[in-house]
Design a protein around this motif. Structure first.
Motif, mmCIF file in Angstrom:
data_model
loop_
_atom_site.group_PDB
_atom_site.id
_atom_site.type_symbol
_atom_site.label_atom_id
_atom_site.label_comp_id
_atom_site.label_asym_id
_atom_site.label_seq_id
_atom_site.Cartn_x
_atom_site.Cartn_y
_atom_site.Cartn_z
ATOM 1 N N ARG A 3 11.949 66.065 23.873
ATOM 2 C CA ARG A 3 11.662 64.719 23.365
ATOM 3 C C ARG A 3 10.332 64.744 22.632
ATOM 4 O O ARG A 3 9.530 65.664 22.812
ATOM 5 N N ASP A 316 19.561 60.645 31.831
ATOM 6 C CA ASP A 316 20.557 61.112 30.868
ATOM 7 C C ASP A 316 21.360 62.281 31.429
ATOM 8 O O ASP A 316 20.812 63.187 32.058
ATOM 9 N N LYS A 329 23.367 67.318 18.090
ATOM 10 C CA LYS A 329 22.721 66.583 16.995
ATOM 11 C C LYS A 329 23.468 65.284 16.682
ATOM 12 O O LYS A 329 22.856 64.274 16.334
ATOM 13 N N ILE A 332 22.375 62.735 19.214
ATOM 14 C CA ILE A 332 21.017 62.240 18.944
ATOM 15 C C ILE A 332 21.042 61.192 17.839
ATOM 16 O O ILE A 332 20.407 60.130 17.923
ATOM 17 N N GLU A 333 21.819 61.475 16.782
ATOM 18 C CA GLU A 333 21.913 60.509 15.674
ATOM 19 C C GLU A 333 22.557 59.215 16.151
ATOM 20 O O GLU A 333 22.148 58.118 15.751
ATOM 21 N N MET A 335 22.475 58.012 19.168
ATOM 22 C CA MET A 335 21.496 57.302 19.997
ATOM 23 C C MET A 335 20.469 56.572 19.138
ATOM 24 O O MET A 335 20.077 55.443 19.440
ATOM 25 N N LYS A 336 20.018 57.234 18.083
ATOM 26 C CA LYS A 336 19.050 56.604 17.180
ATOM 27 C C LYS A 336 19.652 55.349 16.534
ATOM 28 O O LYS A 336 18.967 54.344 16.354
#
Length: 339
Positions: A3, A316, A329, A332-333, A335-336
């Motif tokens: 992170r 998580d 990845k 992550i995208e 989540m963003k």
């Protein structure tokens, strides 16, 4: 698990020591000076604490006000080492990303020793990792004529290739992975920047001239540093300079770029499992094969499953089939997008 406040370099992923501590440990002994560390300013306390715990107090901790890629970061270190000054610059810089694994340190040190005669003559040296797969996630280096035992001229750098090209390079036997580890004189690197990307040199020198210094901490001037082009050392220097050499080396290197990669280098049990929890009984697995489980707190229990990656960190939990960890990845995208 990686992170912004606790990046991969600060995690103990492959051993009891963190990735940063393991990297510092590769440059110990009479040959090496205390390290110069370039890091994000927000990680200053964490870096100092981890290095102190490892007995590797840095001679300088250069704290970037913003990320500008590897070429400017290395320029800051070269300037701190006395590059292009009246009193310094003759020392070699061993440039190591602090999120790699090197299993055979003796082979790495032998490669460094092989390179030093050319380094002292002003050559820029990189280390070519012996490839064992047609990897499309790495850059490659074509190995040219031998300059001296174990050291070759770089014929060319190859960007991350498509699979068919990677297969061809692997089969040819004259290519290596570009591991992003370098060795050169501070002067030689800065002189190359002056020739090929002077904007980086001007900005980083001004940033260091105007830097705030607090003990071993160096805070480059934010305005000056922000003016630097954002460029990698490969693009800015290595692909353009003439006297660039490569030392091919098989040293158990891995950039630990995915959970699959970490599983591949982990010790496994008789059933191919690699489990690690932060407390005894952190992972309980029954009739389980070829799984990777990592927990930093909660107990993870598995029954009757195969080929899974399970990671529990804080609140998580990640579950996916082995072989698809690059797709983190996408998570992550997503989540963003929801944040």
């Amino acid at each position: 698990m990686s992170r912004p406040e606790m990046p991969k370099q600060m995690l103990a992923l492959t051993a009891d020591e963190t990735m940063l501590q393991l990297t510092a440990g590769r440059a110990r002994g009479e040959r090496y000076a205390a390290p110069i560390v370039v890091a994000n300013a927000r990680h200053a306390d964490l870096v100092e604490r981890q290095l102190a715990d490892a007995g590797a107090t840095p001679q300088a901790l250069i704290l970037e006000p913003a990320g500008r890629n590897t070429a400017p970061a290395i320029a800051l270190a070269a300037i701190a080492a006395g590059g292009m000054s009246a009193t310094g610059g003759g020392d070699a810089l061993l440039v190591m990303p602090s999120d790699h694994v090197i299993g055979d340190i003796a082979a790495f040190h032998a490669a460094i020793e092989a390179a030093m005669p050319l380094v002292s003559q002003g050559w820029l040296v990189t280390f070519g990792i012996a490839p064992d797969a047609p990897e499309t996630g790495y850059g490659w280096i074509q190995i040219g004529d031998e300059l001296q035992p174990g050291v070759h001229r770089v014929a060319r750098f190859v960007e991350k290739p498509p699979l068919d090209k990677a297969q061809s390079m692997l089969a040819s036997g004259d290519h290596a992975w570009n591991g992003g580890i370098f060795l050169f004189l501070a002067d030689a690197y800065l002189e190359a920047l002056a020739q090929f990307d002077p904007g980086i040199l001007v900005a980083t020198r001004e940033a260091m001239d105007k830097a705030r210094v607090e003990g071993t901490r160096i805070y480059p001037d934010a305005v000056a540093f922000a003016a630097s082009p954002d460029d990698s050392i490969d693009y800015a220097v290595m692909e353009k300079a003439d006297r660039v050499a490569v030392v091919p080396v098989d040293m158990g290197w891995n950039d630990v770029g995915s959970w699959d990669a970490l599983h591949a280098i982990s010790d496994v049990d008789a059933d191919g499992n690699a489990h690690r929890g932060d407390n005894d009984g952190g992972v309980l697995a029954i009739d389980t094969k070829n799984c990777f489980v990592r927990s930093d707190g909660v107990r993870v229990s598995l029954v009757g499953v195969e080929d899974l990656i399970v990671v529990a960190s804080g609140n998580d939990v990640l579950i996916m089939p082995r072989g698809r960890s690059q797709e983190v990845k996408k998570l992550i995208e997503a989540m963003k997008a929801k944040a």
